[in-house]
Scaffold this active site. Structure first.
Site, PDB file in Angstrom:
ATOM      1  N   TRP A 124       0.952  -1.313   0.095  1.00 35.51           N
ATOM      2  CA  TRP A 124       0.358  -0.560   0.190  1.00 35.51           C
ATOM      3  C   TRP A 124       0.351   0.856  -0.037  1.00 35.51           C
ATOM      4  O   TRP A 124       0.149   2.549  -0.276  1.00 35.51           O
ATOM      5  CB  TRP A 124      -1.031  -0.277   1.111  1.00 35.51           C
ATOM      6  CG  TRP A 124      -1.918  -1.394   1.428  1.00 35.51           C
ATOM      7  CD1 TRP A 124      -2.432  -2.301   1.637  1.00 35.51           C
ATOM      8  CD2 TRP A 124      -3.160  -1.698   0.063  1.00 35.51           C
ATOM      9  NE1 TRP A 124      -3.001  -2.978   1.174  1.00 35.51           N
ATOM     10  CE2 TRP A 124      -4.323  -1.821   0.415  1.00 35.51           C
ATOM     11  CE3 TRP A 124      -2.529  -0.315  -1.264  1.00 35.51           C
ATOM     12  CZ2 TRP A 124      -5.044  -2.218  -0.757  1.00 35.51           C
ATOM     13  CZ3 TRP A 124      -4.407  -0.298  -2.619  1.00 35.51           C
ATOM     14  CH2 TRP A 124      -4.645  -1.808  -1.550  1.00 35.51           C
ATOM     15  N   ASP A 213      -0.953   6.225   6.984  1.00 33.35           N
ATOM     16  CA  ASP A 213      -2.422   5.116   6.196  1.00 33.35           C
ATOM     17  C   ASP A 213      -2.811   4.279   7.451  1.00 33.35           C
ATOM     18  O   ASP A 213      -1.267   3.637   7.890  1.00 33.35           O
ATOM     19  CB  ASP A 213      -1.726   4.469   5.276  1.00 33.35           C
ATOM     20  CG  ASP A 213      -3.496   3.834   4.622  1.00 33.35           C
ATOM     21  OD1 ASP A 213      -4.072   3.702   5.034  1.00 33.35           O
ATOM     22  OD2 ASP A 213      -2.161   3.134   4.057  1.00 33.35           O
ATOM     23  N   LYS A 237     -12.407  -2.111   8.160  1.00 35.98           N
ATOM     24  CA  LYS A 237     -11.629  -2.546   8.634  1.00 35.98           C
ATOM     25  C   LYS A 237     -12.183  -2.911  10.349  1.00 35.98           C
ATOM     26  O   LYS A 237     -13.379  -3.406  10.753  1.00 35.98           O
ATOM     27  CB  LYS A 237     -10.031  -2.494   8.429  1.00 35.98           C
ATOM     28  CG  LYS A 237      -9.594  -2.485   7.315  1.00 35.98           C
ATOM     29  CD  LYS A 237      -9.871  -3.055   6.509  1.00 35.98           C
ATOM     30  CE  LYS A 237      -8.650  -2.617   5.213  1.00 35.98           C
ATOM     31  NZ  LYS A 237      -8.214  -2.639   3.973  1.00 35.98           N
TER      32      LYS A 237
HETATM   33  C1  LIG Z   1      -3.529  -0.107   4.513  1.00 35.03           C
HETATM   34  C2  LIG Z   1      -4.315  -0.470   3.732  1.00 35.03           C
HETATM   35  N1  LIG Z   1      -4.351   1.097   2.919  1.00 35.03           N
HETATM   36  C3  LIG Z   1      -5.326   1.775   1.440  1.00 35.03           C
HETATM   37  C4  LIG Z   1      -6.030   0.355   1.088  1.00 35.03           C
HETATM   38  C5  LIG Z   1      -7.073   1.262  -0.025  1.00 35.03           C
HETATM   39  O1  LIG Z   1      -8.010   1.496   0.502  1.00 35.03           O
HETATM   40  P1  LIG Z   1      -8.896   1.724  -0.518  1.00 35.03           P
HETATM   41  O2  LIG Z   1      -9.426  -0.091  -1.609  1.00 35.03           O
HETATM   42  O3  LIG Z   1      -9.950   1.877   0.144  1.00 35.03           O
HETATM   43  O4  LIG Z   1      -8.999   2.408  -1.677  1.00 35.03           O
HETATM   44  C6  LIG Z   1      -6.562  -0.465   1.888  1.00 35.03           C
HETATM   45  C7  LIG Z   1      -7.259  -1.509   1.253  1.00 35.03           C
HETATM   46  O5  LIG Z   1      -7.299  -3.142   1.786  1.00 35.03           O
HETATM   47  C8  LIG Z   1      -5.419  -0.516   2.896  1.00 35.03           C
HETATM   48  O6  LIG Z   1      -5.629  -1.847   3.524  1.00 35.03           O
END
Ligand SMILES: Cc1ncc(COP(=O)(O)O)c(C=O)c1O
Length: 420
Positions: A124, A213, A237
């Site tokens: 991510w 994040d 989550k």
């Molecule tokens: C740590 C993290 N950041 C970003 C994201 C991306 O999120 P989204 O799918 O809501 O755009 C996720 C998705 O699971 C994630 O676990």
């Protein structure tokens, strides 16, 4: 009131280990179900059927913000924003808002480039760095986990081994430092179970805002919010259903994005502007009202009945959830470390995630498929690894109980005994 006994029995027979969206507390879902039909403050109209500008919905947001401030001890100089577009949108929004802040603050010229530093510890943060570069920052990796792990994300070395540039090289500080607190795909967490590996704030200039994040470990332990410029988390989550992303941003970083155009900034869609969201209490457009409502119920339930009693009178509000996560994840990791070598953890021990323990089966992919299928037959769902990396991922967010984790561990033992 509808009789949900069948649905509740089905839930009781299921261990939901999906990585997100993921399980939510029964009590919050039952209240939400009733409120869809008729919300107590607006009898005859469901919570999804009233205006986002009504006093009743306004109350929902006020109460949710209040619970969040209590749980995370959010200082008064931070704003809480409820935004749309998920974590992926924040990959761009964090960069665009801080680029504008930086351009205005330093009165830059259009030709001036702006650096941002990314600690790439997993899939991510890698994606966030790529998106930051797409929207205009010079994204420099201060740490590249893939290189460190020989092609796989598996660990985070001490910050003394990171490639943190000398500020003197270009004379200017970066606009921000970015990292992901828990890498959901790779099972890597700063301050993972039993570890002291926390983000090295002291290695960075305190004037440079740190962006985190926290999508997949939000509300799982106390956080010193005052160390951050921006914390954000997709709801799906630990907080609620998908559809909303919570952004906690220090007030002085919120700027008028149009003003930055004078200093070489580009026009940014209004929906990405933290200022627009802050000025309108997150009602710049129609927000996902039902999702926010469910989040408010989850927050209320966390405040009312934490999963473990407070360990001491001076424990912080999220300490019980932190102990709970340590307890649950330790059970799984103990199984990986049982000495048989049947299960192999993918992350280094110092950074093992308390939310998403990931592992492989020594017997290979076919055996992993058999594991996922056998788990599912026992009611243990969603344990397949992320499609990009394969293997097994057991997501154990706040709504997963200790007993459910014990059942998983018993299954792991049984499966090992039958297949090794
Ligand atoms: C740590 C993290 N950041 C970003 C994201 C991306 O999120 P989204 O799918 O809501 O755009 C996720 C998705 O699971 C994630 O676990």
């Amino acid at each position: 009131m509808a009789d949900f006994s069948k649905q509740l029995a089905e839930r009781a027979n299921t261990i939901n280990m999906n990585a997100g969206p993921s399980p939510l507390p029964d009590a919050a879902l039952l209240t939400a179900a009733a409120s869809l039909l008729s919300y107590p403050e607006t009898p005859g109209m469901g919570i999804a059927e009233i205006s986002h500008r009504s006093p009743a919905f306004d109350n929902v947001v006020v109460k949710a913000n209040d619970s969040l401030r209590k749980l995370l001890e959010i200082p008064s100089n931070y704003r809480i924003l409820w935004m749309q577009g998920g974590g992926l949108t924040q990959f761009a929004a964090t960069a665009l808002n801080l680029l504008a802040w930086y351009r205005i603050k330093n009165q830059l010229k259009p030709e001036d480039e702006v650096d941002a530093w990314y600690a790439v510890t997993g899939s991510w943060s890698k994606k966030a760095a790529e998106e930051g570069a797409r929207v205009g920052v010079n994204a420099k990796k201060v740490f590249d986990g893939k290189k460190y792990g020989g092609g796989k994300f598996k660990g985070i070395p001490p910050a003394s081994e990171w490639d943190i540039p000398q500020l003197e090289e270009n004379g200017r500080k970066p606009a921000f430092v970015y990292y992901c607190d828990n890498e959901t795909v790779d099972g890597i967490e700063f301050g993972g179970v039993g570890s002291e590996t926390s983000f090295p704030f002291d290695k960075f200039d305190p004037e440079v805002p740190v962006v985190a994040d926290m999508s997949s470990n939000f509300l799982s332990r106390p956080v010193d919010v005052s160390k951050y410029g921006i914390i954000y988390a997709g709801a799906q989550k630990n907080l609620g259903p998908a559809g909303v992303t919570l952004v906690i941003v220090r007030e002085d970083l919120i700027v008028d994005l149009d003003e930055a155009v004078k200093y070489g900034g580009t026009r940014v869609p209004s929906m990405l502007s933290y200022k627009n969201m802050a000025d309108t209490n997150s009602m710049y457009n129609t927000p996902p009202t039902f999702t926010i409502y469910v989040c408010s119920l989850v927050l209320r339930s966390l405040l009312a009945s934490p999963p473990l009693p407070l360990s001491s009178p001076d424990a912080r509000p999220l300490s019980p959830l932190s102990d709970f996560a340590d307890q649950k994840s330790s059970l799984i990791y103990a199984e990986l470390d049982d000495g048989s070598g049947f299960y192999v953890g993918t992350a280094d021990k110092a950074v093992r995630s308390r939310m998403n323990p990931t592992f492989r089966l020594n017997g290979g992919e076919e055996l992993e498929k058999k594991f996922v299928k056998a788990a599912s037959e026992k009611g243990i769902k969603g344990v397949n690894g992320h499609r990009s990396v394969g293997g097994i991922r057991t997501s154990i967010y706040n709504a997963v109980t200790l007993d459910q984790v014990k059942t998983l561990v018993a299954f792991m033992r049984e499966f090992r005994d039958q297949n090794q």
